[in-house]
Design a protein around this motif. Structure first.
Motif, PDB file in Angstrom:
ATOM      1  N   GLU A 280     -16.527 103.663 131.577  1.00 37.67           N
ATOM      2  CA  GLU A 280     -15.811 102.767 132.484  1.00 37.67           C
ATOM      3  C   GLU A 280     -16.715 101.708 133.107  1.00 37.67           C
ATOM      4  O   GLU A 280     -16.227 100.738 133.674  1.00 37.67           O
ATOM      5  N   LYS A 281     -18.015 101.894 133.005  1.00 41.87           N
ATOM      6  CA  LYS A 281     -18.946 100.846 133.453  1.00 41.87           C
ATOM      7  C   LYS A 281     -18.974  99.681 132.456  1.00 41.87           C
ATOM      8  O   LYS A 281     -19.369  98.575 132.815  1.00 41.87           O
ATOM      9  N   TRP A 282     -18.558  99.960 131.228  1.00 39.82           N
ATOM     10  CA  TRP A 282     -18.721  98.994 130.149  1.00 39.82           C
ATOM     11  C   TRP A 282     -17.418  98.384 129.666  1.00 39.82           C
ATOM     12  O   TRP A 282     -17.414  97.269 129.127  1.00 39.82           O
ATOM     13  N   VAL A 283     -16.321  99.109 129.811  1.00 39.83           N
ATOM     14  CA  VAL A 283     -15.033  98.568 129.377  1.00 39.83           C
ATOM     15  C   VAL A 283     -13.968  98.806 130.439  1.00 39.83           C
ATOM     16  O   VAL A 283     -13.997  99.814 131.153  1.00 39.83           O
ATOM     17  N   ASN A 284     -13.070  97.853 130.529  1.00 44.52           N
ATOM     18  CA  ASN A 284     -11.878  98.029 131.355  1.00 44.52           C
ATOM     19  C   ASN A 284     -10.901  98.852 130.533  1.00 44.52           C
ATOM     20  O   ASN A 284     -10.271  98.344 129.603  1.00 44.52           O
ATOM     21  N   THR A 285     -10.793 100.114 130.825  1.00 47.53           N
ATOM     22  CA  THR A 285     -10.009 101.028 129.994  1.00 47.53           C
ATOM     23  C   THR A 285      -8.516 100.692 130.011  1.00 47.53           C
ATOM     24  O   THR A 285      -7.758 101.206 129.197  1.00 47.53           O
ATOM     25  N   VAL A 331     -17.714  82.789 125.166  1.00 47.51           N
ATOM     26  CA  VAL A 331     -17.906  84.148 124.649  1.00 47.51           C
ATOM     27  C   VAL A 331     -17.752  85.166 125.776  1.00 47.51           C
ATOM     28  O   VAL A 331     -17.056  86.187 125.619  1.00 47.51           O
ATOM     29  N   ASN A 332     -18.378  84.905 126.912  1.00 46.70           N
ATOM     30  CA  ASN A 332     -18.277  85.841 128.037  1.00 46.70           C
ATOM     31  C   ASN A 332     -16.838  85.993 128.503  1.00 46.70           C
ATOM     32  O   ASN A 332     -16.356  87.106 128.745  1.00 46.70           O
ATOM     33  N   ALA A 333     -16.124  84.877 128.605  1.00 50.76           N
ATOM     34  CA  ALA A 333     -14.739  84.921 129.078  1.00 50.76           C
ATOM     35  C   ALA A 333     -13.838  85.689 128.113  1.00 50.76           C
ATOM     36  O   ALA A 333     -13.009  86.510 128.528  1.00 50.76           O
ATOM     37  N   ILE A 334     -14.001  85.434 126.816  1.00 51.41           N
ATOM     38  CA  ILE A 334     -13.175  86.110 125.807  1.00 51.41           C
ATOM     39  C   ILE A 334     -13.423  87.608 125.826  1.00 51.41           C
ATOM     40  O   ILE A 334     -12.489  88.417 125.803  1.00 51.41           O
ATOM     41  N   MET A 335     -14.676  87.993 125.873  1.00 50.17           N
ATOM     42  CA  MET A 335     -15.001  89.411 125.837  1.00 50.17           C
ATOM     43  C   MET A 335     -14.565  90.128 127.111  1.00 50.17           C
ATOM     44  O   MET A 335     -14.069  91.260 127.060  1.00 50.17           O
ATOM     45  N   ILE A 336     -14.742  89.485 128.253  1.00 48.60           N
ATOM     46  CA  ILE A 336     -14.289  90.097 129.507  1.00 48.60           C
ATOM     47  C   ILE A 336     -12.777  90.264 129.506  1.00 48.60           C
ATOM     48  O   ILE A 336     -12.247  91.294 129.934  1.00 48.60           O
ATOM     49  N   GLU A 337     -12.079  89.253 128.986  1.00 49.98           N
ATOM     50  CA  GLU A 337     -10.622  89.351 128.889  1.00 49.98           C
ATOM     51  C   GLU A 337     -10.210  90.509 127.986  1.00 49.98           C
ATOM     52  O   GLU A 337      -9.211  91.187 128.241  1.00 49.98           O
ATOM     53  N   ARG A 338     -10.990  90.748 126.935  1.00 48.26           N
ATOM     54  CA  ARG A 338     -10.698  91.863 126.030  1.00 48.26           C
ATOM     55  C   ARG A 338     -11.038  93.204 126.649  1.00 48.26           C
ATOM     56  O   ARG A 338     -10.649  94.249 126.115  1.00 48.26           O
TER      57      ARG A 338
END
Length: 376
Positions: A280-285, A331-338
């Motif tokens: 959960e530190k790495w992905v928004n589950t 890239v940061n925005a796309i990955m954070i959105e994912r």
């Protein structure tokens, strides 16, 4: 209403690829012909099958799978939609409805045949390359199963003449790839910066491909071939020419570099899973699609896939501060959105480590990067 059911599949297939197996047979002649080559192709059999799938009821209702904008799609509908009630199209529709991955089992095995005088001729170098996708496996090539019906459809619809008449359009698609993505440049950079070596790359593209992109990797007879099925080059009006090039490069690069990122990751799999154990530190589950990255190893690989593209951009576009900022931000925005919520921090650390170890292969900075991950 158009359906949007394939986004998760698109994420999975970007790294899952097909099974490594005896389902290819690379002869010495094939190896000699393809060694060191990177090609882009609008494959005739793939285009036929893609058109057939696109005119199913499932395909007509799914603009996520099939690109439905543009004049080419209208030309396809004009010539082929009249035949959407043919039995083979109805069969394909039922197969897609049952499982959308049947799209892959048809189009991903298209290279097992050549089309000559509306007859499908077996290609001895490919037997059943797309035999496993995600957790679904097949034992029989669907093109072989429906060979006579596919041939009859091609003849009845005059597909060969359509394909020939569209050759200038296909040639433009290929020239755009060479101008805006430059597969060879990406390949050369990755071979220089990683220990992994690939013998050949093939990109199969079509103006009908939209969200479902996939990659297949095959090793046989000491020859490693990577195939990618991707959309055509996209040129957005609100982007500069260089930004368009970077955008299209990213789409291809983040398919290619899975083949380089994953090998050192396998070596450190245990350490990676430990370092990223607090998922959960790495992905928004709660973000859709993150369930397909269930462990630290898979999460890390996805971060690295996009992070290595940033390293590539930093070198290729060195000195263009504005463009590099745009690339990093996007890239940061796309990955954070994912759902990959630490993309910005990960990229910054990866760049720092790279700057400290410019003469080293990227494989060799994995231990330091994994240590950083463990401290987050």
């Amino acid at each position: 209403m158009k359906t949007k059911i394939l986004s998760a599949f698109a994420l999975i297939l970007s790294f899952a690829g097909f099974a490594q197996s005896e389902k290819v047979n690379f002869s010495e002649e094939f190896k000699k012909e393809n060694q060191g080559k990177s090609t882009v192709e609008v494959n005739e059999v793939k285009e036929l099958l893609t058109i057939m799938l696109a005119i199913t009821d499932f395909g007509l209702g799914n603009d996520d799978m099939f690109e439905q904008r543009g004049d080419y799609y209208q030309r396809v509908l004009k010539q082929f939609k009249l035949y959407k009630d043919e039995p083979i199209i109805k069969t394909m529709d039922s197969l897609l409805t049952k499982n959308p991955l049947n799209y892959i089992f048809f189009t991903g095995n298209a290279q097992t045949y050549f089309l000559k005088n509306e007859i499908l001729i077996p290609n001895p170098n490919y037997i059943l390359p797309a035999n496993k996708v995600a957790n679904v496996k097949i034992e029989v090539n669907p093109i072989t199963t429906y060979k006579k019906e596919i041939e009859a459809f091609a003849k009845k619809t005059n597909f060969n003449e359509f394909y020939k008449s569209e050759k200038p359009f296909y040639d433009k698609i290929i020239s755009d790839y060479k101008q805006y993505s430059n597969l060879q440049k990406q390949w050369n950079w990755l071979e220089k910066n990683f220990d992994t070596k690939i013998n050949s790359y093939i990109v199969y593209t079509s103006a009908l491909i939209n969200g479902l992109n996939y990659t297949g990797g095959y090793e046989n007879n000491n020859f490693h071939l990577i195939e990618m099925v991707l959309p055509t080059i996209q040129k957005e009006k609100d982007r500069s020419e260089k930004n368009n090039e970077a955008f299209n490069t990213r789409s291809m690069f983040t398919e290619i570099d899975h083949n380089y990122v994953e090998k050192p990751s396998v070596k450190f799999k245990s350490e990676i899973n430990t370092a990223l154990k607090d998922r959960e530190k790495w992905v928004n589950t709660k973000a859709y699609g993150t369930e397909y990255y269930p462990d630290g190893y898979k999460v890390f690989n996805e971060y690295m896939t996009y992070g290595v593209f940033i390293l590539y951009a930093e070198e290729i576009y060195k000195g263009d501060t504005k463009l590099l900022q745009e690339i990093n931000n996007e890239v940061n925005a796309i990955m954070i959105e994912r759902g990959f919520i630490k993309m910005k921090e990960f990229n910054e650390e990866l760049k720092n480590l790279r700057n400290k170890n410019k003469k080293k292969k990227i494989d060799l900075i994995y231990p330091e990067l994994i240590k950083w991950c463990s401290l987050q």
